[in-house]
Design a protein around this motif. Structure first.
Motif, PDB file in Angstrom:
ATOM      1  N   PRO A 193     -10.370  20.061   9.081  1.00  0.00           N
ATOM      2  CA  PRO A 193     -10.666  20.886  10.203  1.00  0.00           C
ATOM      3  C   PRO A 193      -9.650  22.050   9.068  1.00  0.00           C
ATOM      4  O   PRO A 193      -9.273  22.247   8.673  1.00  0.00           O
ATOM      5  CB  PRO A 193      -9.292  20.911  10.888  1.00  0.00           C
ATOM      6  CG  PRO A 193      -9.934  19.133  11.386  1.00  0.00           C
ATOM      7  CD  PRO A 193     -10.328  18.984  10.140  1.00  0.00           C
ATOM      8  N   LEU A 194      -9.600  23.761   9.485  1.00  0.00           N
ATOM      9  CA  LEU A 194      -9.496  24.943   9.092  1.00  0.00           C
ATOM     10  C   LEU A 194      -7.760  24.757   9.753  1.00  0.00           C
ATOM     11  O   LEU A 194      -7.579  24.624  10.588  1.00  0.00           O
ATOM     12  CB  LEU A 194      -9.849  26.326   8.796  1.00  0.00           C
ATOM     13  CG  LEU A 194      -9.915  27.179   7.704  1.00  0.00           C
ATOM     14  CD1 LEU A 194     -10.532  26.085   6.717  1.00  0.00           C
ATOM     15  CD2 LEU A 194     -10.607  28.106   8.200  1.00  0.00           C
ATOM     16  N   ILE A 195      -6.790  25.371   9.039  1.00  0.00           N
ATOM     17  CA  ILE A 195      -5.049  25.728   9.528  1.00  0.00           C
ATOM     18  C   ILE A 195      -5.105  26.543   8.453  1.00  0.00           C
ATOM     19  O   ILE A 195      -5.749  27.301   7.281  1.00  0.00           O
ATOM     20  CB  ILE A 195      -3.935  24.745   8.806  1.00  0.00           C
ATOM     21  CG1 ILE A 195      -4.248  24.373   8.375  1.00  0.00           C
ATOM     22  CG2 ILE A 195      -5.126  23.814  10.357  1.00  0.00           C
ATOM     23  CD1 ILE A 195      -3.139  23.164   7.704  1.00  0.00           C
ATOM     24  N   MET A 196      -3.684  27.834   9.061  1.00  0.00           N
ATOM     25  CA  MET A 196      -3.734  28.532   8.471  1.00  0.00           C
ATOM     26  C   MET A 196      -2.164  28.363   7.388  1.00  0.00           C
ATOM     27  O   MET A 196      -1.870  27.385   8.484  1.00  0.00           O
ATOM     28  CB  MET A 196      -3.487  29.925   9.187  1.00  0.00           C
ATOM     29  CG  MET A 196      -5.069  30.742  10.454  1.00  0.00           C
ATOM     30  SD  MET A 196      -5.571  30.646   9.368  1.00  0.00           S
ATOM     31  CE  MET A 196      -5.623  32.211   8.791  1.00  0.00           C
ATOM     32  N   PRO A 197      -1.846  29.892   6.819  1.00  0.00           N
ATOM     33  CA  PRO A 197      -0.734  29.489   5.644  1.00  0.00           C
ATOM     34  C   PRO A 197       0.454  29.110   6.886  1.00  0.00           C
ATOM     35  O   PRO A 197       0.265  29.457   7.882  1.00  0.00           O
ATOM     36  CB  PRO A 197      -0.539  30.963   5.006  1.00  0.00           C
ATOM     37  CG  PRO A 197      -2.001  30.735   5.213  1.00  0.00           C
ATOM     38  CD  PRO A 197      -2.632  30.621   6.050  1.00  0.00           C
ATOM     39  N   GLU A 247      -7.214  24.376   4.142  1.00  0.00           N
ATOM     40  CA  GLU A 247      -6.067  25.459   4.436  1.00  0.00           C
ATOM     41  C   GLU A 247      -7.046  26.521   3.812  1.00  0.00           C
ATOM     42  O   GLU A 247      -7.627  27.037   3.235  1.00  0.00           O
ATOM     43  CB  GLU A 247      -5.064  25.186   2.896  1.00  0.00           C
ATOM     44  CG  GLU A 247      -3.767  26.369   3.495  1.00  0.00           C
ATOM     45  CD  GLU A 247      -3.789  27.971   2.796  1.00  0.00           C
ATOM     46  OE1 GLU A 247      -3.671  28.638   3.383  1.00  0.00           O
ATOM     47  OE2 GLU A 247      -5.135  27.519   1.831  1.00  0.00           O
ATOM     48  N   TYR A 248      -6.678  27.701   5.086  1.00  0.00           N
ATOM     49  CA  TYR A 248      -7.571  28.918   5.027  1.00  0.00           C
ATOM     50  C   TYR A 248      -7.712  29.899   3.325  1.00  0.00           C
ATOM     51  O   TYR A 248      -8.452  29.819   3.012  1.00  0.00           O
ATOM     52  CB  TYR A 248      -6.951  30.155   6.060  1.00  0.00           C
ATOM     53  CG  TYR A 248      -8.173  31.545   5.910  1.00  0.00           C
ATOM     54  CD1 TYR A 248      -9.358  31.146   5.969  1.00  0.00           C
ATOM     55  CD2 TYR A 248      -6.979  32.412   5.697  1.00  0.00           C
ATOM     56  CE1 TYR A 248     -10.002  32.360   6.458  1.00  0.00           C
ATOM     57  CE2 TYR A 248      -8.242  33.859   5.728  1.00  0.00           C
ATOM     58  CZ  TYR A 248      -9.294  33.187   6.016  1.00  0.00           C
ATOM     59  OH  TYR A 248      -9.948  34.771   6.310  1.00  0.00           O
ATOM     60  N   THR A 249      -6.844  30.608   2.847  1.00  0.00           N
ATOM     61  CA  THR A 249      -7.118  30.286   1.372  1.00  0.00           C
ATOM     62  C   THR A 249      -7.474  29.695   0.190  1.00  0.00           C
ATOM     63  O   THR A 249      -8.217  30.817  -0.252  1.00  0.00           O
ATOM     64  CB  THR A 249      -5.246  31.068   1.132  1.00  0.00           C
ATOM     65  OG1 THR A 249      -5.292  30.253   0.892  1.00  0.00           O
ATOM     66  CG2 THR A 249      -4.577  31.507   1.921  1.00  0.00           C
ATOM     67  N   ILE A 250      -6.899  28.818   0.477  1.00  0.00           N
ATOM     68  CA  ILE A 250      -7.916  27.331  -0.466  1.00  0.00           C
ATOM     69  C   ILE A 250      -9.193  27.918  -0.022  1.00  0.00           C
ATOM     70  O   ILE A 250      -9.958  27.823  -1.020  1.00  0.00           O
ATOM     71  CB  ILE A 250      -6.908  26.492  -1.340  1.00  0.00           C
ATOM     72  CG1 ILE A 250      -7.528  26.472  -2.502  1.00  0.00           C
ATOM     73  CG2 ILE A 250      -7.315  25.780   0.169  1.00  0.00           C
ATOM     74  CD1 ILE A 250      -6.721  26.639  -3.694  1.00  0.00           C
ATOM     75  N   ALA A 251      -9.471  27.561   1.023  1.00  0.00           N
ATOM     76  CA  ALA A 251     -10.866  27.322   1.380  1.00  0.00           C
ATOM     77  C   ALA A 251     -11.865  29.101   1.042  1.00  0.00           C
ATOM     78  O   ALA A 251     -13.194  28.702   0.439  1.00  0.00           O
ATOM     79  CB  ALA A 251     -10.701  27.214   2.571  1.00  0.00           C
ATOM     80  N   SER A 252     -10.499  30.202   0.924  1.00  0.00           N
ATOM     81  CA  SER A 252     -11.743  31.668   1.042  1.00  0.00           C
ATOM     82  C   SER A 252     -12.348  31.512  -0.794  1.00  0.00           C
ATOM     83  O   SER A 252     -13.147  32.600  -0.958  1.00  0.00           O
ATOM     84  CB  SER A 252     -10.845  32.254   1.405  1.00  0.00           C
ATOM     85  OG  SER A 252      -9.949  32.778   0.910  1.00  0.00           O
ATOM     86  N   ASN A 303     -13.808  38.832  -1.195  1.00  0.00           N
ATOM     87  CA  ASN A 303     -13.132  38.968  -0.238  1.00  0.00           C
ATOM     88  C   ASN A 303     -12.339  37.438   0.204  1.00  0.00           C
ATOM     89  O   ASN A 303     -13.114  36.403   0.583  1.00  0.00           O
ATOM     90  CB  ASN A 303     -14.110  39.271   1.187  1.00  0.00           C
ATOM     91  CG  ASN A 303     -14.504  40.512   0.665  1.00  0.00           C
ATOM     92  OD1 ASN A 303     -13.425  41.664   1.731  1.00  0.00           O
ATOM     93  ND2 ASN A 303     -15.250  41.106   0.611  1.00  0.00           N
ATOM     94  N   GLU A 304     -11.135  37.533  -0.374  1.00  0.00           N
ATOM     95  CA  GLU A 304     -10.292  35.847  -0.525  1.00  0.00           C
ATOM     96  C   GLU A 304      -9.252  36.358   1.158  1.00  0.00           C
ATOM     97  O   GLU A 304      -8.700  37.012   1.601  1.00  0.00           O
ATOM     98  CB  GLU A 304      -9.853  35.739  -1.340  1.00  0.00           C
ATOM     99  CG  GLU A 304     -11.003  35.333  -2.759  1.00  0.00           C
ATOM    100  CD  GLU A 304     -10.290  34.747  -3.754  1.00  0.00           C
ATOM    101  OE1 GLU A 304     -11.243  34.492  -4.583  1.00  0.00           O
ATOM    102  OE2 GLU A 304      -9.097  34.979  -3.990  1.00  0.00           O
ATOM    103  N   GLY A 305      -8.720  35.441   1.219  1.00  0.00           N
ATOM    104  CA  GLY A 305      -8.006  35.121   2.580  1.00  0.00           C
ATOM    105  C   GLY A 305      -6.506  35.150   2.521  1.00  0.00           C
ATOM    106  O   GLY A 305      -5.990  34.862   0.987  1.00  0.00           O
ATOM    107  N   GLY A 306      -5.706  35.856   3.332  1.00  0.00           N
ATOM    108  CA  GLY A 306      -4.418  36.457   2.568  1.00  0.00           C
ATOM    109  C   GLY A 306      -3.436  35.782   3.943  1.00  0.00           C
ATOM    110  O   GLY A 306      -3.917  35.078   4.566  1.00  0.00           O
ATOM    111  N   VAL A 307      -2.159  36.165   4.057  1.00  0.00           N
ATOM    112  CA  VAL A 307      -1.436  35.787   5.151  1.00  0.00           C
ATOM    113  C   VAL A 307      -1.076  36.560   5.658  1.00  0.00           C
ATOM    114  O   VAL A 307      -1.699  37.888   5.714  1.00  0.00           O
ATOM    115  CB  VAL A 307       0.472  35.497   4.102  1.00  0.00           C
ATOM    116  CG1 VAL A 307       1.554  35.536   5.182  1.00  0.00           C
ATOM    117  CG2 VAL A 307       0.047  34.419   3.104  1.00  0.00           C
ATOM    118  N   ASP A 308      -0.889  36.623   7.046  1.00  0.00           N
ATOM    119  CA  ASP A 308      -1.175  37.224   8.123  1.00  0.00           C
ATOM    120  C   ASP A 308      -1.668  37.644   8.982  1.00  0.00           C
ATOM    121  O   ASP A 308      -2.278  39.031   8.771  1.00  0.00           O
ATOM    122  CB  ASP A 308      -0.113  37.967   8.357  1.00  0.00           C
ATOM    123  CG  ASP A 308       1.553  37.330   8.837  1.00  0.00           C
ATOM    124  OD1 ASP A 308       1.932  35.702   8.359  1.00  0.00           O
ATOM    125  OD2 ASP A 308       3.032  38.374   8.200  1.00  0.00           O
ATOM    126  N   GLY A 309      -3.312  36.947   8.556  1.00  0.00           N
ATOM    127  CA  GLY A 309      -4.491  37.705   8.914  1.00  0.00           C
ATOM    128  C   GLY A 309      -5.190  38.289   7.811  1.00  0.00           C
ATOM    129  O   GLY A 309      -6.470  39.769   8.018  1.00  0.00           O
TER     130      GLY A 309
END
Length: 493
Positions: free
Chosen positions: A207-211, A173-178, A286-292
Motif C-alpha cells: 500500500p502507498l503512503i505519503m512522506p 512511499e509516494y515520492t520513491i514510487a513516483s 512529474n515526481e511526487g513532492g512533500v505536502d502534495g
C-alpha cells in the motif's frame, strides 16, 4: 526541547548516516558514518550489494546505542527506480539490479512497440522516458524470465525494502514510487494498466503512503542485535531528490532548483502535475513532492561525467583533486572550444569516459580535448549550457516567473560551475545547503514527530540553520556564452 533523528542517506556511489538535532527552531547535523558501495558485476549483470547497505544501517544504530543516544526515529532515503523482490517467506530473493545494468538499453522501444504506446504511458504517468525507469526494468526482467520476479510476492523500492527489514511493515512511499514510471500522479496510485501490461498482480506493490508517515518500530530482533530501543521507523521522502527539494531554503514559489550531484535534476515545484503534449515532447517528468506538491523536472547527466574521468586519471597517476582540475581548466586558452551534449547516450555508462568525450568531439567536428584542463573545461561548460537549455524550457511551463535558481547538494560547492551557471542563465544562483538531502530527511522526521507542521515551516527552520552563497551574473562574456549556446543546440543528441 531537543529532538534527535537518525537520517540514512544513500546515494548511488556512497552512503552516510547523520544525526540531526532540532532545538529552538534550529537544526544541526552530525555525520556518524560514511561508506562506499560499488556496483557488483556478476555474469552479464550489474547489481547493488543490498546486504551491505542494510548492514551499514544496523552499524549506525549500534554506534548510537553504544554512545547512549536514543533518537526519536530513523528515516531512509535513496536514489530512485531500483527495486527488491521479496518471496513468500518475507526475505529478499536476489540483490537488486543497478539502474546502470545494460539489460534495459533497448527496453523502452520494445515496450512501446509490444505493450503500450509511449504517448499513452506518458499520459498515465507524466514521467520522462529513461531506459532505467522501473517500468522498463520490470519489462526486461519479465522478458528474460527473471527467477526473482517470477517468484516475487512483493516488490519494494529500495528505501521501503530497507525500512521493511528494520520494522517488518511493507509500504510503498509516494515520492520513491513516483520515480518508477508506474505511478499515476493524478490518482496517486500504481497504475493498474501498466501492471497489467507487465503481467503483474495489482497487489505486487505494498500500500502507498505519503512522506512523514510512521511505518512501524524496530523489530525485537533488530533491537536486540543493535542495542537500540524499538524506535519508530519513519517513511520520509524516500527519493533522495524529494528529500533534498524539501530542504530548499526558499522564501516563495518563484524559484527553480538544481539538485547537483552524480545526476543533475533541474525543475520547479508546482501544486499539480503538468502533463500535456508539450511536456511529453520535451520529456519532462512529474515526481511526487512533500505536502502534495509535484516536482516538475528533467534529469540531466551531472558530475558523473567528471567523476568518471577522475577515476581514469587516478589509475594513470594524475592529480584528481578538484582544485587542481579547476585551476587547469582556467588555463585553457579557448575555454569554449569543445562542447558535448551531456545526456547523449554514449556518456551513460562508457568503458572509458575520456575516450567517449574525445570521440564525440571528433565526430561532431570539434577540436578534441586532450589535457585534464581541456576535458574538465569541456564538461563544466557543457553542463552550464545544458542548464540554460532546460531552464528555457522550464520558463515556458512554469505558472510563475522564475527569479532565481537554488543549487543544492554536493554540487553546490562547485563555485566554478555555479558562476558559469549564473552567467549563462543571467539569473541569480543561490548555492546551498550541501547537506540538503539529509536535512530534508531529518525535517520530515521532525514533521512526523509534530515538531514542525508543514513544508513552509520546515524551510523556515532550515533558513535559520545554514549558510548560503549567492552568485550574481557578472555580465561578462555574454556574447561568448550566446555563441557557445547556439553551437550547443546543433550538437548530436
Amino acid at each position: 526541547m531537543k529532538h534527535q533523528f537518525l537520517a540514512v542517506d544513500l546515494g548511488a556511489t556512497s552512503g552516510r548516516t547523520v544525526l540531526g538535532t532540532v532545538t529552538d527552531d534550529v537544526v544541526t547535523m552530525k555525520e556518524l558514518t560514511r561508506f562506499g558501495h560499488d556496483i557488483v558485476s556478476m555474469g552479464n549483470h550489474r547489481y547493488w550489494d543490498f546486504p551491505h547497505l542494510y548492514n551499514e544501517i544496523e552499524s549506525a544504530l549500534s554506534l548510537l546505542a553504544s554512545q547512549g543516544i536514543t533518537p526519536t526515529s530513523i528515516g531512509i532515503d535513496t536514489w530512485g527506480v531500483d527495486i527488491v523482490c521479496f518471496g513468500d517467506d518475507g526475505l529478499p530473493l536476489a540483490n537488486p539490479f543497478s539502474y546502470r545494468d545494460p539489460h534495459t538499453a533497448d527496453e523502452p522501444a520494445r515496450f512501446f512497440r509490444d505493450c503500450l504506446p509511449s504517448e499513452h504511458v506518458y499520459d498515465l504517468t507524466g514521467i520522462q522516458v529513461m531506459n532505467f525507469n522501473t517500468l522498463f526494468q520490470l519489462s526486461a526482467m519479465k522478458r528474460d524470465g527473471n527467477s526473482a520476479l517470477n517468484a516475487a510476492r512483493r516488490i519494494m523500492f529500495l528505501p521501503d525494502a530497507l525500512s521493511y527489514l528494520l520494522c517488518g511493515i511493507e509500504v510503498t512511499e509516494y515520492t520513491i514510487a513516483s520515480t518508477s514510471q508506474l505511478l499515476n500522479p493524478t490518482t496517486r496510485r500504481i497504475e493498474p494498466a501498466l501492471l497489467s501490461a507487465l503481467g503483474l498482480q495489482p497487489d505486487i506493490f505494498p500500500p502507498l503512503i505519503m512522506p512523514a508517515t510512521v511505518i512501524g518500530r524496530l523489530t525485537p530482533a533488530v533491537s536486540h542485535r543493535t542495542g537500540m530501543a524499538q524506535i519508530p521507523v519513519i517513511s520520509v521522502a524516500g527519493h533522495d531528490t524529494a528529500s533534498a527539494v524539501a530542504a530548499i531554503p526558499a522564501t516563495d514559489e518563484s524559484f527553480a532548483y538544481l539538485s547537483s550531484g552524480t545526476w543533475s535534476l533541474m525543475g520547479i515545484e508546482v501544486p499539480q502535475p503538468i502533463i500535456n503534449d508539450d511536456s511529453c515532447v520535451a520529456n519532462f517528468t512529474n515526481e511526487g513532492g512533500v505536502d502534495g506538491t509535484t516536482r516538475f523536472l528533467k534529469n540531466i547527466c551531472g558530475m558523473w561525467l567528471l567523476e568518471s574521468c577522475r577515476n581514469e586519471w587516478e589509475k594513470e597517476g594524475l592529480p584528481t583533486d578538484f582544485d587542481t582540475l579547476f585551476t587547469l581548466s582556467d588555463r585553457v586558452t579557448d575555454p569554449m572550444r569543445s562542447i558535448i551534449f551531456p545526456d547523449a547516450a554514449e556518456f551513460g555508462s562508457p568503458v572509458s569516459m575520456l575516450d567517449a568525450i574525445r570521440t564525440y568531439c571528433r565526430e561532431s567536428g570539434q577540436p578534441v580535448p586532450e589535457t585534464q584542463g581541456e576535458i574538465t573545461r569541456c564538461i563544466l561548460v557543457s553542463l552550464a549550457l545544458r542548464y540554460r537549455q532546460v531552464m528555457e524550457m522550464l520558463k515556458r511551463f512554469a505558472p510563475f516567473p522564475i527569479k532565481r535558481l537554488h543549487i543544492i547538494g554536493g554540487g553546490s560547492r562547485n563555485e566554478r560551475l555555479n558562476r558559469m551557471t549564473a552567467d549563462v542563465l543571467r539569473m541569480p544562483v543561490v548555492a546551498g545547503p550541501v547537506e540538503c538531502t539529509a536535512l530534508g530527511n531529518v525535517m520530515l522526521q521532525a514533521k512526523a514527530a509534530g515538531v514542525v507542521s508543514n513544508l513552509e515551516r520546515m524551510r523556515a527552520v532550515i533558513r535559520k540553520s545554514v549558510e548560503l552563497k549567492e552568485f550574481q551574473p557578472s555580465g561578462e562574456n555574454n556574447e561568448l556564452w550566446d555563441e557557445a549556446y547556439a553551437r550547443f543546440l546543433t550538437l548530436p543528441k
